[in-house]
Design an enzyme around this catalytic site. Structure first.
Site, mmCIF file in Angstrom:
data_model
loop_
_atom_site.group_PDB
_atom_site.id
_atom_site.type_symbol
_atom_site.label_atom_id
_atom_site.label_comp_id
_atom_site.label_asym_id
_atom_site.label_seq_id
_atom_site.Cartn_x
_atom_site.Cartn_y
_atom_site.Cartn_z
ATOM 1 N N LEU A 17 -6.943 -39.477 24.432
ATOM 2 C CA LEU A 17 -7.181 -39.505 25.680
ATOM 3 C C LEU A 17 -5.245 -40.015 26.144
ATOM 4 C CD1 LEU A 17 -10.183 -41.415 26.406
ATOM 5 C CD2 LEU A 17 -9.854 -39.176 26.746
ATOM 6 N N GLY A 18 -4.361 -40.565 25.688
ATOM 7 C CA GLY A 18 -3.569 -41.181 26.126
ATOM 8 C C GLY A 18 -2.565 -42.275 25.588
ATOM 9 N N GLY A 20 0.653 -45.542 25.536
ATOM 10 C CA GLY A 20 1.687 -45.746 26.185
ATOM 11 C C GLY A 20 2.968 -46.638 25.468
ATOM 12 N N GLY A 21 3.182 -48.049 26.385
ATOM 13 C CA GLY A 21 4.409 -48.813 24.835
ATOM 14 C C GLY A 21 3.760 -49.218 23.863
ATOM 15 N N MET A 22 2.440 -49.654 24.171
ATOM 16 C CA MET A 22 1.627 -50.747 23.225
ATOM 17 C C MET A 22 0.947 -50.124 22.638
ATOM 18 S SD MET A 22 1.335 -53.931 26.280
ATOM 19 C CE MET A 22 0.588 -54.919 24.922
ATOM 20 N N GLY A 23 0.276 -48.987 22.969
ATOM 21 C CA GLY A 23 -0.594 -47.957 22.142
ATOM 22 C C GLY A 23 -1.383 -47.022 22.503
ATOM 23 N N VAL A 25 -4.673 -44.666 23.679
ATOM 24 C CA VAL A 25 -6.301 -45.078 24.364
ATOM 25 C C VAL A 25 -7.250 -43.879 23.016
ATOM 26 C CG1 VAL A 25 -7.908 -45.024 25.894
ATOM 27 C CG2 VAL A 25 -5.302 -46.020 26.304
ATOM 28 N N LYS A 40 -8.896 -48.338 23.313
ATOM 29 C CA LYS A 40 -7.279 -49.314 23.581
ATOM 30 C C LYS A 40 -7.102 -50.023 22.296
ATOM 31 C CE LYS A 40 -4.109 -50.618 26.503
ATOM 32 N NZ LYS A 40 -3.324 -51.524 27.834
ATOM 33 N N ASP A 132 1.448 -55.035 38.097
ATOM 34 C CA ASP A 132 2.499 -53.377 36.431
ATOM 35 C C ASP A 132 1.290 -52.169 37.973
ATOM 36 O OD1 ASP A 132 3.852 -51.350 35.452
ATOM 37 O OD2 ASP A 132 2.699 -51.422 34.355
#
Length: 390
Positions: A17-18, A20-23, A25, A40, A132
């Site tokens: 799905l997407g 990010g900087g940490m992981g 999804v 996630k 955030d």
């Protein structure tokens, strides 16, 4: 990355799905329930970082305590090999960063911010700071009847009273374009930092850019710390200038100068939108009718001169009063009925008094003087005749 179709921690991975900087999804199928889940997964190379690992686990612990219709629900968390994972509610839709500001109606933007504000105020009452808030962390669920707004990604959230938070001095983890000044300077944070980020988010939804967007990070930081909030009404036609004052307060440098809650900020925004005096584009009706523009009404000039001649009433000649003659009516006159309901003839009443006619006064003093003068003249004439006769 986890490949599609594989089973991870009991969940069957459908697709990515997407990231990010940490992981990352993934959309995954629940192992026992007939539903889809957002899974996630922490990036494998970050597992050795104890701070990031603790932050990832704390996200699940904090969000699991929150039960609100506008906050994504966390179901479970765990460890699979050397990868941490969180199982969350799957929201079928898009995030707010994918909306086109040119076609997004201002009322819908305020509605999105309003539901996000309700989630933030609820989290703040529970002692949780998001830290955030930005368009990418606001999910919009597809629905046949009404759009549903969800606040997600509490990855750097922490308890408001947590003095031993994970972020080290000098480090920064929030998104720079939406960060409050106190986040940039390392000052103590409270719920009004999320309100500042929410105001930046509304600014971005309405204009397509954050308030202090600049080519370099240093310029962005300088804007947050030193520059006054840029007016939003000139950036988008039809927005009321009253909205500028609302944004100025929500984007104040000092937290004490902002609104007390995110809900108060949204209420002030709605009032400013209702009192809009800006020129909005005319919406043509689809039924074929045409909107006729009414010209402004021009003031009518008076036909009289600016300094008119004072009015003088006409002189009416006075007439000597005439004695009133009583006219006998041919028929009995009637007056208004009394309480008995029977009319009373006028003849039963005494006739009105005659008008008083002023009489001429006789000047008796003048008459007596004239009479005495005549007598003296006659006496003198008689004496003269007697003298002549002798």
């Amino acid at each position: 990355m986890v490949s599609d179709g594989t089973v991870f921690a009991g969940y069957t991975i459908d697709r990515l799905l997407g990231r990010g900087g940490m992981g990352s999804v993934y959309l995954a199928r629940h192992p026992r329930l007939p539903r889809w889940t957002a899974l996630k997964v922490l990036n494998q190379e970050l597992f050795s970082d104890s701070e990031i690992r603790a932050r990832f686990e704390r996200e699940a612990d904090l969000v699991a305590q929150l039960d609100h219709p506008n906050i994504v629900t966390v179901f479970d968390r765990g460890l699979e090999g050397d990868q941490l994972w969180i199982s969350m509610q799957y929201v079928d839709g898009v995030d707010a960063s994918m909306l086109n500001p040119q076609t997004l109606p201002p009322d819908r933007a305020v509605q999105i911010i309003g539901e996000t504000a309700a989630a933030l105020d609820y989290a703040h009452r529970a002692g949780v700071l998001h830290r955030d808030v930005k368009p990418a962390n606001i999910l919009l669920a597809r629905s046949d009847s009404q759009e549903r707004v969800y606040l997600t990604d509490f990855g750097i959230a922490r308890l408001r009273d947590d003095s031993g938070h994970l972020t080290e001095t000098g480090s920064f983890t929030a998104t720079l374009a939406y960060a409050a000044p106190e986040q940039l300077t390392g000052a103590p944070l409270d719920h009004r930092a999320d309100q500042y980020s929410l105001a930046c988010t509304l600014y971005s939804l309405l204009t397509g850019a954050a308030p202090y967007e600049a080519p370099s990070p240093a310029a962005v930081i300088t804007g947050h710390l030193q520059s006054p909030p840029p007016p939003i009404s000139p950036r988008r036609g039809g927005l009321s200038p009253a909205l500028d004052a609302v944004m100025n307060r929500a984007l104040a440098k000092r937290p004490a100068d902002r609104f007390d809650t995110c809900g108060e900020f949204v209420e002030a925004t709605q009032r400013a939108m209702r009192t809009s005096t800006g020129a909005r584009p005319i919406v043509r009706p689809t039924s074929g009718a045409h909107v006729i523009a009414t010209p402004p009404v021009q003031p009518v000039r008076p036909s009289t001169p600016q300094h008119p001649t004072p009015f003088r009433p006409p002189v009416v000649p006075q007439r000597a009063p005439q004695p009133q003659q009583r006219v006998q009516p041919s028929q009995p006159a009637w007056v208004a009925p009394q309480r008995t309901g029977q009319p009373i003839p006028v003849q039963q009443f005494a006739p009105p008094p005659r008008p008083v006619v002023p009489q001429r006064r006789t000047n008796w003093g003048a008459a007596i003087a004239l009479y005495v003068g005549l007598l003296l003249a006659v006496g003198l004439l008689a004496a003269l005749i007697a003298m002549l006769a002798s």
